[in-house]
Design a protein around this motif. Structure first.
Motif, PDB file in Angstrom:
ATOM      1  N   LEU A  57       0.794  -1.228   0.000  1.00 38.21           N
ATOM      2  CA  LEU A  57       0.000   0.000   0.000  1.00 38.21           C
ATOM      3  C   LEU A  57       0.828   1.281   0.000  1.00 38.21           C
ATOM      4  O   LEU A  57       0.354   2.319  -0.456  1.00 38.21           O
ATOM      5  CB  LEU A  57      -0.932   0.011   1.222  1.00 38.21           C
ATOM      6  CG  LEU A  57      -2.231  -0.771   1.098  1.00 38.21           C
ATOM      7  CD1 LEU A  57      -2.876  -0.971   2.461  1.00 38.21           C
ATOM      8  CD2 LEU A  57      -3.189  -0.058   0.154  1.00 38.21           C
ATOM      9  N   LEU A  58       2.036   1.220   0.536  1.00 43.24           N
ATOM     10  CA  LEU A  58       2.800   2.450   0.755  1.00 43.24           C
ATOM     11  C   LEU A  58       4.199   2.315   0.186  1.00 43.24           C
ATOM     12  O   LEU A  58       4.884   1.306   0.403  1.00 43.24           O
ATOM     13  CB  LEU A  58       2.869   2.742   2.264  1.00 43.24           C
ATOM     14  CG  LEU A  58       3.457   4.080   2.704  1.00 43.24           C
ATOM     15  CD1 LEU A  58       2.631   5.243   2.185  1.00 43.24           C
ATOM     16  CD2 LEU A  58       3.535   4.125   4.237  1.00 43.24           C
ATOM     17  N   GLU A  59       4.637   3.355  -0.529  1.00 41.52           N
ATOM     18  CA  GLU A  59       5.991   3.349  -1.069  1.00 41.52           C
ATOM     19  C   GLU A  59       6.646   4.701  -0.831  1.00 41.52           C
ATOM     20  O   GLU A  59       5.982   5.736  -0.771  1.00 41.52           O
ATOM     21  CB  GLU A  59       5.990   3.015  -2.563  1.00 41.52           C
ATOM     22  CG  GLU A  59       5.243   4.006  -3.435  1.00 41.52           C
ATOM     23  CD  GLU A  59       5.246   3.621  -4.903  1.00 41.52           C
ATOM     24  OE1 GLU A  59       5.541   2.454  -5.201  1.00 41.52           O
ATOM     25  OE2 GLU A  59       4.966   4.491  -5.750  1.00 41.52           O
ATOM     26  N   GLY A  60       7.966   4.676  -0.668  1.00 41.65           N
ATOM     27  CA  GLY A  60       8.699   5.900  -0.378  1.00 41.65           C
ATOM     28  C   GLY A  60       9.623   6.303  -1.509  1.00 41.65           C
ATOM     29  O   GLY A  60       9.942   5.509  -2.395  1.00 41.65           O
ATOM     30  N   GLN A  61      10.056   7.557  -1.449  1.00 42.72           N
ATOM     31  CA  GLN A  61      11.003   8.070  -2.430  1.00 42.72           C
ATOM     32  C   GLN A  61      11.913   9.074  -1.734  1.00 42.72           C
ATOM     33  O   GLN A  61      11.450   9.905  -0.945  1.00 42.72           O
ATOM     34  CB  GLN A  61      10.283   8.749  -3.597  1.00 42.72           C
ATOM     35  CG  GLN A  61      11.213   9.244  -4.687  1.00 42.72           C
ATOM     36  CD  GLN A  61      10.459   9.808  -5.882  1.00 42.72           C
ATOM     37  OE1 GLN A  61       9.236   9.826  -5.910  1.00 42.72           O
ATOM     38  NE2 GLN A  61      11.193  10.279  -6.868  1.00 42.72           N
ATOM     39  N   GLY A  62      13.206   9.006  -2.026  1.00 38.30           N
ATOM     40  CA  GLY A  62      14.156   9.905  -1.399  1.00 38.30           C
ATOM     41  C   GLY A  62      14.673   9.337  -0.094  1.00 38.30           C
ATOM     42  O   GLY A  62      14.370   8.213   0.295  1.00 38.30           O
ATOM     43  N   LYS A  63      15.477  10.159   0.607  1.00 37.70           N
ATOM     44  CA  LYS A  63      16.081   9.708   1.855  1.00 37.70           C
ATOM     45  C   LYS A  63      15.996  10.797   2.910  1.00 37.70           C
ATOM     46  O   LYS A  63      15.852  11.973   2.612  1.00 37.70           O
ATOM     47  CB  LYS A  63      17.547   9.318   1.629  1.00 37.70           C
ATOM     48  CG  LYS A  63      17.738   8.067   0.778  1.00 37.70           C
ATOM     49  CD  LYS A  63      19.191   7.674   0.714  1.00 37.70           C
ATOM     50  CE  LYS A  63      19.385   6.375  -0.081  1.00 37.70           C
ATOM     51  NZ  LYS A  63      20.813   5.955  -0.123  1.00 37.70           N
TER      52      LYS A  63
END
Length: 368
Positions: free
Chosen positions: A209-215
């Motif tokens: 359901l959830l995805e990230g991008q960057g740091k």
């Protein structure tokens, strides 16, 4: 005040997870203990019996209640101050050794639990308001953790009186826990207790359901959307009928647009828009004698010729091999007789009075 119906949908409960997302095995283990001992979460040896640390005991208690697998109520002995827990009938149906999926091996069971977590029904409101806001009321755009915290804070402040507002740190911890629970690509934080284990042990990451991008601080998060290949049609149809039952307890209909877009709807919980939701259920609906998708005045609706709640459970139970038809399986009424604390009114009537309370009542009667 907000028009989001947040006040009607949730209980004000923040940070009760002790920063731990639910882990593999926790819900089954908690259920197996609670069904034999309503006081388990208050026992000094609970960490030993449950096989977790003390803070994790508090977390297991919270998640069991939040998923509506336990219901807390006063002890029958009024001298016992803390609320104790009883397993709900749905927990018996899902998690018992002869239940539908005690070890949650079917990803559909995780979707079902996710729905129970976010939903508000006749038995209980949603016990995780931060989760409710993010899934049902927040914009569908990419956001940072700080922006999630801000959105939750705004809705809570708009919907509740200032005296009931939680500390900002509690909402921030909720956001951190939500990300641990669902994000596939988390960052390992060596300074966070249990961070590495959370990366490995949160089953709800399987939902994608959830995805990230960057740091780092600039890292953003986006809830995925579209078709859900690992969401079984019977589980989705169950959620649709369960949601419809809140507006039409008997035979009737509900528009597919509402099922996809309303706050608290399956489309919001599962992040599915109307076309994907319709496509996912139309084969099952087309083969079911009590369901139909009809179109009128340019609007498509799901119609049901029986009470939607009963129909929802028929469809769900059939998907899991007809658990309710197995020998010895209790009806909801039989389960409440076994655990009378589940009946709120009966629980209050049945509490044993303290000796001093009995004496006072006797005096009142004598002088009446």
């Amino acid at each position: 005040m907000s028009d989001s119906r947040l006040r009607e949908a949730v209980e004000l409960s923040f940070g009760r997870h002790e920063t731990f997302a639910p882990r593999f095995g926790w819900l089954h283990k908690a259920y197996m203990q609670v069904k034999n001992d309503s006081e388990i979460f208050h026992r000094e040896d609970a960490p030993v019996l449950l096989g977790v640390g003390k803070n994790m005991v508090y977390s297991m208690r919270h998640w069991s209640k939040a998923f509506k697998l336990t219901q807390e109520h006063p002890h029958e002995d009024a001298s016992y101050r803390a609320h104790v827990a009883s397993p709900t009938w749905r927990a018996r149906w899902l998690l018992d050794e002869d239940g539908a999926d005690p070890y949650l091996e079917d990803t559909g069971s995780l979707w079902l639990l996710h729905w129970w977590l976010l939903s508000t029904d006749a038995e209980a409101k949603c016990w995780v308001p931060s989760w409710y806001v993010i899934f049902n009321l927040a914009p569908r755009s990419r956001v940072t953790s700080a922006e999630m915290t801000s959105v939750i804070t705004r809705h809570v402040h708009e919907s509740f009186e200032e005296k009931d507002w939680p500390a900002s740190e509690s909402i921030s911890r909720d956001v951190e826990c939500l990300i641990k629970m669902y994000a596939l690509d988390q960052e390992f934080n060596p300074l966070s207790p249990g961070s590495f284990e959370d990366l490995l042990m949160s089953p709800f990451r399987e939902l994608g359901l959830l995805e990230g991008q960057g740091k780092g601080r600039d890292r953003t998060w986006r809830f995925t959307s579209g078709s859900r290949s690992n969401l079984p049609a019977p589980v989705l149809t169950y959620a649709c009928l369960d949601y419809a039952s809140r507006f039409s307890p008997n035979a009737g209909s509900i528009s597919l647009a509402r099922l996809a877009e309303d706050p608290g709807s399956p489309g919001r919980a599962f992040r599915m828009r109307e076309p994907e939701l319709t496509k996912a259920i139309e084969l099952l609906v087309g083969n079911h004698p009590d369901l139909q998708i009809v179109e009128a005045l340019g609007q498509r609706s799901l119609t049901f010729s029986k009470a939607p709640q009963a129909l929802a459970w028929d469809i769900l139970d059939a998907h899991y091999g007809r658990v309710r038809e197995r020998e010895g399986f209790p009806t909801p009424q039989e389960w409440i007789k076994k655990y009378p604390g589940l009946d709120g009114d009966a629980s209050k009537r049945g509490r044993k009075k303290l000796p001093q309370q009995v004496e006072v009542l006797d005096l009142i009667k004598e002088n009446a």
